[in-house]
Design a protein around this motif. Sequence first.
Motif, short mmCIF file in Angstrom:
data_model
loop_
_atom_site.label_atom_id
_atom_site.label_comp_id
_atom_site.label_asym_id
_atom_site.label_seq_id
_atom_site.Cartn_x
_atom_site.Cartn_y
_atom_site.Cartn_z
N ARG A 1 -21.62 15.66 0.73
CA ARG A 1 -21.44 16.89 1.51
C ARG A 1 -20.75 16.54 2.82
N VAL A 2 -19.71 17.33 3.15
CA VAL A 2 -18.90 17.06 4.34
C VAL A 2 -18.76 18.34 5.15
N ALA A 3 -18.95 18.25 6.45
CA ALA A 3 -18.80 19.40 7.34
C ALA A 3 -17.33 19.58 7.70
N HIS A 4 -16.88 20.84 7.69
CA HIS A 4 -15.50 21.15 8.03
C HIS A 4 -15.46 22.34 9.00
N ALA A 5 -14.57 22.25 9.96
CA ALA A 5 -14.33 23.38 10.86
C ALA A 5 -13.49 24.42 10.13
N CYS A 6 -13.86 25.69 10.29
CA CYS A 6 -13.17 26.79 9.61
C CYS A 6 -12.80 27.85 10.63
N SER A 7 -11.70 28.50 10.37
CA SER A 7 -11.34 29.64 11.21
C SER A 7 -12.41 30.72 11.08
N ARG A 8 -12.69 31.37 12.19
CA ARG A 8 -13.68 32.44 12.14
C ARG A 8 -13.19 33.53 11.17
N ASP A 9 -14.07 33.96 10.30
CA ASP A 9 -13.77 34.98 9.29
C ASP A 9 -12.93 34.43 8.14
N ALA A 10 -12.82 33.10 8.00
CA ALA A 10 -12.09 32.52 6.87
C ALA A 10 -12.85 32.79 5.58
N SER A 11 -12.12 33.03 4.48
CA SER A 11 -12.76 33.22 3.18
C SER A 11 -13.08 31.86 2.58
N VAL A 12 -14.07 31.84 1.70
CA VAL A 12 -14.43 30.60 1.04
C VAL A 12 -13.28 30.12 0.14
#
Length: 249
Positions: free
Chosen positions: A24-35
Amino acid sequence: MVTASFRFYAELNNFLPPAQRQRRVAHACSRDASVKHMIEALGVPHTEVDLILVDGAPVDFSHRLHDRESVSVYPCFTAIDTAALPRLRPLPPERFIADAHLGQLAKNLRMLGFDVLYRNDYSDATVARISAEQDRIVLTRDRDLLIRKEIIYGCYLHAISCDAQIAEVFGRFNLAPLARAFSRCLSCNGVLRTVEKAAVEHRVPQHSRQFYERFYECQDCAQVYWEGSHVERMRLRVARMLGTADAEE
């Protein structure tokens, strides 16, 4: 920005950098990004995904990610019943389009009776457009092709040899019960029909006219086929592709 953790399972790990596989790896995502956007941004084509769990609950591709969510992504299943789970896409059609590098695979699938479009000058854009217009499953070893947004159905082939690729396609889409060998034209994909010898004998070599009586014609390109000496070898190949031949034959 939000941070979500992702864990990919089974062959989906092949699309990831080695350091991110099987963990399992943590990733930064744009706010409101879809899976869906994040899965493909991490390198996994959406066509290869059959189940997504967010904090243990199934979601579809449109799910918007929130901070600290835990995402588990699974490939297309063959061994468990997913009937009760939400489908990420409609059931796939039983027709295909192969990219320009898979001519041998296309020919062999046609030999087994499947509807497979193929031309060696197809561009990626053409493959994607035809797939969308005709609801065809894209067969390819090009990950970037499968990420095109217009493609709904696809199959990334991990295998390199043609026989192994056939096994992959058959296993993923459960094609064995649907095979109808020698029912399609190997050249153009048209359907073959039985024809009287007299109607086509002027287009058949003299030796074949003399020794064979059963003839077939493609409804699209009019190519003539007959059950010559090569057919027995083709039948053995078909049996091997379907897994019904003795491995020592």
